[in-house]
Motif scaffolding. Structure first.
Motif, short mmCIF file in Angstrom:
data_model
loop_
_atom_site.label_atom_id
_atom_site.label_comp_id
_atom_site.label_asym_id
_atom_site.label_seq_id
_atom_site.Cartn_x
_atom_site.Cartn_y
_atom_site.Cartn_z
N LEU A 13 -4.81 6.45 -2.85
CA LEU A 13 -4.28 5.24 -2.23
C LEU A 13 -4.10 4.17 -3.30
O LEU A 13 -5.04 3.89 -4.07
N PRO B 213 -6.17 11.63 1.07
CA PRO B 213 -5.70 10.56 1.95
C PRO B 213 -4.18 10.50 2.06
O PRO B 213 -3.45 10.90 1.14
N ALA C 216 -1.30 5.92 5.25
CA ALA C 216 -2.16 4.74 5.23
C ALA C 216 -1.42 3.50 5.74
O ALA C 216 -0.19 3.39 5.64
N PHE D 105 -6.53 5.14 7.01
CA PHE D 105 -5.77 6.27 6.49
C PHE D 105 -6.23 7.55 7.17
O PHE D 105 -7.34 7.63 7.72
N LEU E 36 0.85 -1.19 0.00
CA LEU E 36 0.00 0.00 0.00
C LEU E 36 0.89 1.23 0.00
O LEU E 36 1.85 1.31 0.77
N TYR E 37 0.57 2.20 -0.85
CA TYR E 37 1.31 3.46 -0.87
C TYR E 37 0.40 4.58 -1.36
O TYR E 37 -0.75 4.34 -1.76
N VAL E 38 0.92 5.81 -1.35
CA VAL E 38 0.16 7.00 -1.77
C VAL E 38 0.88 7.63 -2.95
O VAL E 38 2.11 7.72 -2.96
#
Length: 704
Positions: free
Chosen positions: A192, A214, A217, A228, A151-153
């Protein structure tokens, strides 16, 4: 000294490395338990005018029966440069390492195991989103429990976010696109993103409320949803950097797009951290608007009952020697192995310390081994052997030095994993030292700290902490009885028999702090023969929420008087300082105060250097990314639809140093950043023109 010699001095002190991150890996062997500590350092290079990162690794051997007792610390290997890494994270079972790396214009996701590179995805070529965020505000990289998802932004595109982003068509590029202000000017529409490592696919999660941006997270237990922090960006975005007062909330988003808010409304939240057993989520909570930095409460959310309670509350006014509250972000790993304690760093008056809170009893304990220090007592540094010598023969001897060598003014927690803490310790005379220690157990309430890496060199400076009490005339009527402090550093041997000139250094913010820690700018000035006084005026962090609130509506008066009182107190208590050779330096709000001081006390200071100073709060109102603070600092309430009135502008002008410009006699150096979104370079230019027109000595330098 000529300019080359001065550059050499600052090159020496600024080139000393500082640890910024650490990770701990544990392995059980038949005869011992092995801990591998990897630390990342940052180092400045004046030749290249840049900073670079490198990593170093240590192996710690603990007894098999008593894994909290470190038996041996093996010498570390050579330092290795960290090239192009934006983000990295170790998988839960510690067998994989994920890295987001930048090579040229491409951003890659790499998965490494014990045999080398297992998988590599070109995120830029996939074109699902814009650039991956690597900043501390939004950025994250989080493994799922099953180690098959990441998971990353990233910056969203029109197709992924519904708003103009990095991938907008050419015809829309002329349309104004809001960004998140100072140091976040490339961040506008975060999204996200989830990587499915089994199929090599990248997707953008849907369901985030359209009025929310967001970030920060992490996976929820079970990996079917994520937590998040969402910052509300309507009706428009305000600067986020150094501003913990923005309306935000904690959300849970399922992978099929169902989103719910799980925190209070109209608060500011940050730093969600999940306990090792997945039962509890903690996060920081504060007020919206008002001071842009403040004392936070620590909230804990029980993920079974979904009930929230306060683990640590805001501290309004700490007593001497007491815990003063939480003012800083929680490290990404802050839980004890049993999930019953939380470890963090925070400011305490003129210091920083490492604390542990028991979530059951809510008792807060200091974990440092620095003895309590009386104010106005000088502490010289005890010279240490070279780091290479310590690696081989004298690791234990370093732990047995006199108490003077243990007088660290600053303790910063880098991580705690498997109950092993990695901390950075320093003082005004000693660059950072990397130390490790296990959390205290029920049988032992203290921590046995061991040093991994001592500084390459230390410095023969004298330093002390001053406690300062305002006069009755300067007391704050709403918040009476507050005091403040300062840190004084000076050469142990003056360059000549005359008294030592003093440089007064003022921090920006204004809600930040000058702790008694290593400061390369101050060290460079002391190396050149100056004494340096770093002032923590009322409103600085570490003195309680009352102190922070006391400055609202009092800028240009209370803070100016506090700095002046600290300077006169230092001159009275230390007769080696020269009252006829005083200079003042500061940036942002520190520049604001510097220019106030030379205007309000024109015969007192002999020189001033101001970096991006606030000169005229009235003209800054329309150009700053934190317009709310311009109202708050002057004592007015802010709302998004606020329109400045004549009264607003008159008060802002009256509180600004430009009103004292005609009184300035000291030579002024203005250092202005051409891209500063918080304090426009036109602020400094305004003072430059006034001084230039009056024939006052002034120099203006500007970076692009």
């Amino acid at each position: 000294m000529d300019s080359d010699q001065i550059t050499g001095v600052f090159g020496k002190v600024s080139g000393l490395p500082v640890p910024v991150a650490a990770h701990v890996r544990e392995e059980q062997q038949p005869e011992a338990r092995i801990y591998t500590v990897t630390a990342e350092w940052i180092q400045s290079d004046l030749v290249r005018c840049s900073r670079f990162r490198f990593s170093q690794q240590w192996t710690l051997i603990a007894d098999s029966n008593n894994h909290r007792s470190i038996r041996t610390i093996l010498p570390p290997g050579p330092c290795a440069p960290v090239s192009g890494e934006l983000l990295s994270d170790i998988s839960p079972n510690q067998g994989l390492r994920a890295v987001v790396r930048e090579t040229g214009s491409q951003q890659l996701l790499e998965i490494w195991d014990h045999h080398g590179l297992r998988k590599c995805l070109n995120l830029s070529a996939l074109n699902n989103h814009g650039r991956v965020y690597d900043d501390a505000q939004f950025g994250c990289l989080s493994w799922s429990e099953c180690e098959t998802k990441l998971l990353y932004v990233a910056e969203g595109s029109r197709s992924s976010s519904g708003e103009p982003g990095e991938s907008t068509s050419r015809k829309d590029r002329s349309v104004y696109c809001e960004e998140w202000g100072e140091a976040l000017t490339s961040k506008s529409v975060p999204v996200l993103c989830v990587v499915d490592l089994l199929h090599g696919a990248v997707g953008v999660l849907q369901g985030v409320p359209p009025d929310v941006s967001p970030g920060q997270a992490l996976w929820a237990p079970g990996a079917h949803s994520v937590f998040f922090v969402g910052w509300y960006h309507e009706p428009f975005r305000l600067g986020l950097k150094f501003c913990s007062n923005r309306r935000s909330a904690l959300f849970r988003l399922s992978l099929d797009g169902r989103c719910e808010c799980i925190s209070e409304d109209n608060v500011s939240v940050s730093c969600p951290r999940l306990s090792p057993d997945g039962s509890t989520l903690i996060y920081l909570q504060g007020r919206v608007f008002g001071p842009h930095n403040q004392c936070h409460s620590v909230q804990q959310l029980d993920l079974k009952s979904w009930k929230t309670s306060t683990m640590l509350d805001v501290v309004s006014r700490p007593q001497d020697g007491e815990f003063a509250g939480v003012y800083e972000a929680l490290p990404s790993h802050c839980w004890s192995a049993d999930g019953q304690k939380v470890v963090f760093s925070s400011a305490v008056r003129n210091w920083k310390d490492v604390f542990m809170v028991d979530r059951r009893t809510k008792k807060v304990t200091s974990l440092s081994d620095t003895p309590p220090l009386p104010a106005e007592s000088y502490f010289p540094n005890t010279p240490l052997a070279s780091s290479s010598h310590l690696r081989h023969e004298h690791q234990r001897e370093l732990e047995e030095l006199s108490d003077l060598s243990k007088v660290y003014g600053s303790w910063k927690l880098l991580t705690v994993q498997r109950d092993l803490m990695v901390v950075c310790c320093s003082s005004p005379s000693s660059p950072p030292t990397l130390r490790v220690g296990f959390l205290p157990s029920a049988d032992c309430e203290t921590v046995t700290w061991r040093t991994l890496q001592a500084p390459f060199m230390t410095f023969d400076y004298l330093w002390t902490v001053l406690n300062v009490t305002p006069s009755s005339e300067e007391d704050n009527i709403t918040y009476p009885g507050l005091d403040f402090g300062a840190v004084l550093v000076k050469p142990s041997r003056p360059a000549c028999e005359s008294k030592t000139p003093l440089v007064v250094s003022i921090h920006g913010g204004p809600h930040s702090q000058f702790p008694a820690e290593w400061n390369s700018t101050s060290a460079g000035l002391v190396e050149l023969g100056f004494a340096v006084l770093m002032v923590n005026y009322r409103g600085s962090t570490g003195f309680g929420q009352d102190s922070i609130l006391s400055l609202i509506g009092q800028i240009g008066s209370q803070d100016v008087k506090d700095v002046q009182r600290a300077v006169t107190a230092a001159l009275q208590s230390d007769k080696t300082l020269d009252p006829k050779r005083l200079a003042v330096i500061g940036g942002s709000h520190g520049g604001f105060l510097s220019c106030h001081l030379i205007g309000q006390y024109p015969d007192f200071y002999r020189a001033c250097a101001a970096r991006n100073p606030v000169i005229n709060a009235a003209t800054l109102l329309g150009t700053s990314d934190i317009v709310d603070w311009r109202y708050t600092s002057a004592g007015f309430q802010f709302s998004y639809d606020s329109i400045p009135t004549a009264e607003n502008l008159a008060v802002m002008l009256q509180k600004s140093p430009i009103t004292y410009a005609a009184m300035i006699k000291a030579p002024v150096l203005l250092m202005l950043g051409g891209k500063d979104r918080r304090v426009s370079p036109h602020q400094g230019l305004e003072l430059y023109k006034v001084l230039k027109s009056r024939g006052s000595p002034v120099r203006y330098t500007r970076s692009t």
